[in-house]
Design an enzyme around this catalytic site. Structure first.
Site: not given
Lengths: 229, 268
Positions: B65, B113
């Site tokens: 984030t 990710a």
């Protein structure tokens, strides 16, 4: 679980039954990197739901003289991924005439996991060993290949219990004074203690913990008993 | 269909349910640069029930984030946090969310990710091939377009990637936002991720194109700190880079805990 909770679960509504490609076989793995060694610990219980399939199924495999792969999650995918990794290492040795380094194996496993991005291997992997300079290294993965080199990592059913313990004892996180650098004996003892604690609070952990110590002389394996309940 | 061609699946001749991919096909899939997908109808949504929290087998991927980047007279400032979460569990506090594509191109990671690291690595390969073929560096616009086009092929299949491609080319500093929905935007300031709104508030308050380098770097760091303070899914360390004409420079990797006390002391 109280009686009302059991009834609520049963009457939650119609549930569609479908072919379920995955299962969760439990267990934990843990790896710690030191100055010139790495320790991998894995329990040997294979379970499914409330049933124990076997008490003697190690979750870690030695890939090369300096690298060990530990896996936790769905055993079917673990087996297949392990076989593929071993085949690819064999191919590397034929093509390059030398064993792949730990970092090369780590990068290769990341790609292999991502190529199943749309039908993932339900496996949490940890690769541990010695890097090119002889220092201990640990690489941890998520199921689709995101990876990172770290000093320690716990993965598996009780990872949320074990990782904070390692953060405190090895990482000295949020403590004003860090402790001494990690020795091999302390690392091994810490791994055993972690599993003893995990076996207390996680039903899928227990039976026996397999400790593999990787250093310049190779990989040494030891077994310690755990609770069998 | 584009996806069927990529995976070399032939839907017309026999039912896909009767032929599981052989070991060889799965093994060689990587070498031919194609993904293995479930051999079932509606392959794209076949496994979507596993990401819902009430299933027995719940596969959680690492998500990243709060990332931000802005252009100013002396280049581009790129700042990110370093927390990766898998559901509500903090998987890591030390993730490198700035991906060094090459010495003059940076990419950021927000969303999945693995998706970001993988596709930006493929982008690095494509940028290098471009350089070899055309004997000149790829422009930021072209690099971001390559990435956007690559992920568009997988639109709707569940990729989660919100990235900013930052660089310096013939036209000066470049900043593009690219995501897995197919969006590609040129702009001078972006914040991406769950903490983006907090970062925008701080950035907009302090931004001016004529800032000096020191002020710009301080603004980027402060914006990420405030996002980590209020957003549960952001935290760890602030990773700060400066993109200059000569390429990028890594400035700092600061624990947000230390920033908290530093800013608190400033107020006194």
């Amino acid at each position: 679980m109280s009686m009302t909770e059991v009834h609520r679960q049963a009457s939650v509504g119609p549930k569609q039954h479908r072919f379920e490609p995955y299962a969760f076989n439990g267990g934990n793995i843990l790896a710690v990197a030191g100055g010139d060694f790495a320790v991998v610990a894995s329990d040997t219980r294979l379970s499914q739901g409330f049933m124990i399939h076997t008490r003697d199924h190690p979750k870690a495999v030695q890939l090369t003289a300096n690298t060990v792969l530990a896996q936790s999650g769905f055993e079917g995918d673990s087996l297949t991924l392990k076989k593929h990794v071993q085949m690819r290492i064999g191919m590397y040795e034929h093509n390059h005439g030398k064993t792949p380094s730990t970092s090369a194996i780590a990068a290769m496993i990341s790609k292999m996991l991502y190529y199943k991005r749309f039908f993932p291997y339900y496996v949490y992997n940890i690769v541990a060993g010695l890097d090119n300079e002889g220092k201990g290294c640990v690489y941890s993965y998520d199921p689709v290949g995101s990876y990172e080199r770290e000093q320690y990592r716990a993965a598996g059913a009780a990872n949320e219990l074990l990782q904070p313990l390692l953060d405190n004892q090895i990482g000295f996180k949020n403590m004003s004074e860090a402790g001494p650098p990690l020795s091999k004996e302390r690392a091994i003892q810490l791994c055993i203690d972690c599993f003893i604690s995990a076996a207390e609070r996680d039903i899928t952990t227990g039976d026996c913990v397999l400790i593999q110590v990787i250093d310049k002389d190779g990989v040494e394996t030891k077994k310690f008993p755990l609770r069998r309940d | 269909m584009a996806l069927a061609d990529i995976c070399k699946l032939n839907f017309s001749s026999k039912s896909s349910l009767t032929t599981l991919p052989s070991n060889e096909e799965v093994f060689n899939a990587e070498a031919q640069d194609c993904f293995s997908i479930p051999t079932a109808p509606q392959a794209a949504s076949y496994l979507s029930h596993l990401s819902k929290p009430d299933s027995d087998v719940h596969i959680k991927f690492n998500h990243g984030t709060t990332t931000l980047a802005f252009k100013f007279q002396h280049g581009v400032v790129v700042a990110t946090d370093s927390r990766a979460t898998a559901g509500d569990y903090i998987a890591s506090q030390t993730v490198k969310k700035v991906i060094e594509i090459n010495p003059y191109l940076l990419g950021t990671m927000a969303g999945g990710a693995a998706d970001c690291s993988f596709w930006e690595r493929v982008l690095a390969k494509q940028c290098r091939v471009y350089e070899l073929r055309n004997k000149e560096r790829i422009s930021v616009a072209a690099a971001s377009k390559v990435l956007a086009n690559m992920v568009y092929n997988y639109k709707g299949m569940g990729l989660s990637m919100g990235t900013m491609i930052c660089g310096w080319d013939k036209r000066g500093p470049g900043l593009y936002y690219v995501d897995s929905d197919g969006q590609r935007l040129n702009g001078s300031m972006f914040a991406v991720g769950s903490g983006a709104t907090y970062a925008y508030g701080v950035m907009d308050a302090g931004y001016s194109n004529d800032m000096c380098v020191e002020d710009a770097l301080a603004l980027g760091k402060r914006a990420i700190y405030h996002a980590t303070h209020r957003d549960a899914y952001s935290g760890g360390f602030v990773n700060l880079y400066h993109m200059k004409e000569s390429g990028w420079e890594h400035i700092s990797w600061t624990d947000v805990k230390d920033l908290h006390y530093a800013y608190k002391n400033e107020k006194k």
